[in-house]
Write a protein that holds these residues in place. Sequence first.
Motif, PDB file in Angstrom:
ATOM      1  N   PRO A   3     -30.021  -7.967  24.588  1.00  0.00           N
ATOM      2  CA  PRO A   3     -31.219  -8.791  24.710  1.00  0.00           C
ATOM      3  C   PRO A   3     -31.180  -9.762  25.892  1.00  0.00           C
ATOM      4  O   PRO A   3     -31.760 -10.833  25.834  1.00  0.00           O
ATOM      5  CB  PRO A   3     -31.259  -9.534  23.373  1.00  0.00           C
ATOM      6  CG  PRO A   3     -29.842  -9.620  22.947  1.00  0.00           C
ATOM      7  CD  PRO A   3     -29.210  -8.353  23.428  1.00  0.00           C
ATOM      8  N   PHE A  74     -34.203 -13.298  18.488  1.00  0.00           N
ATOM      9  CA  PHE A  74     -35.439 -12.736  17.977  1.00  0.00           C
ATOM     10  C   PHE A  74     -36.030 -13.603  16.867  1.00  0.00           C
ATOM     11  O   PHE A  74     -35.305 -14.222  16.079  1.00  0.00           O
ATOM     12  CB  PHE A  74     -35.196 -11.314  17.480  1.00  0.00           C
ATOM     13  CG  PHE A  74     -34.648 -10.407  18.554  1.00  0.00           C
ATOM     14  CD1 PHE A  74     -35.239 -10.364  19.809  1.00  0.00           C
ATOM     15  CD2 PHE A  74     -33.529  -9.628  18.329  1.00  0.00           C
ATOM     16  CE1 PHE A  74     -34.738  -9.549  20.804  1.00  0.00           C
ATOM     17  CE2 PHE A  74     -33.015  -8.808  19.314  1.00  0.00           C
ATOM     18  CZ  PHE A  74     -33.616  -8.773  20.559  1.00  0.00           C
ATOM     19  N   SER A  79     -39.630  -9.847  19.367  1.00  0.00           N
ATOM     20  CA  SER A  79     -38.834  -8.756  18.799  1.00  0.00           C
ATOM     21  C   SER A  79     -38.517  -7.740  19.891  1.00  0.00           C
ATOM     22  O   SER A  79     -39.224  -7.650  20.891  1.00  0.00           O
ATOM     23  CB  SER A  79     -39.578  -8.090  17.638  1.00  0.00           C
ATOM     24  OG  SER A  79     -40.843  -7.619  18.053  1.00  0.00           O
TER      25      SER A  79
END
Length: 209
Positions: A3, A74, A79
Amino acid sequence: MSPTHILTAAHCVAHMSSWDVSRLTVELGMHVLKPSSDAQVSKKVRRVTRHKGFDSRTLYNDIAILTMESPVFFTSTISPVCLPPEGSNDQYTNKDAAVIGWGALKEGGSQPTVLQQVTVQVITNDKCKSSYGSDAPGGIVDHMLCAAYPGKDSCSGDSGGPLLVQSSPGSPWIQAGIVSWGIGCAQAKYPGVYARVTSFMNWIGKNTV
């Protein structure tokens, strides 16, 4: 992909200097663009990695990676979108796919203030080649993906955004493509053309370690 990375189109960052990159941010959880951003999180970009094989004339290898300075956590409004499974050669032919962005609502039209989504359908590269003929600057090649639907398309301002598919309703979204180019918007003869993510999985892996 961890991420801390986001895929985009190489042509969107092709002319960025190191000074430009130092000022670049990724706005997450954002729904309204104007008059004021409602982004939930803002992340500075630490590095922009553009594919060395990118060609600005043909738009071959139109892919780049934005590496953010820190991981994203998240939430209900932020998301992840998944990469295709490792080793996948899924062509996504005839799959419905979603394109999301703040691009023009029609060819030559104005930019919306609220995030838009449109559903198109992935077509075969052979059909795409037949449609474009000699009008595609470098031809339609294997690492491109085409998608179309009557009256619907990505448009100016959507470049670098995601083309998303689901294997089944409710399953995770997978990024099948990156908005790259097209002739006009929603013209019947000219489908939208995207960088095909499955063609770049090795490159992505090497540049996100």
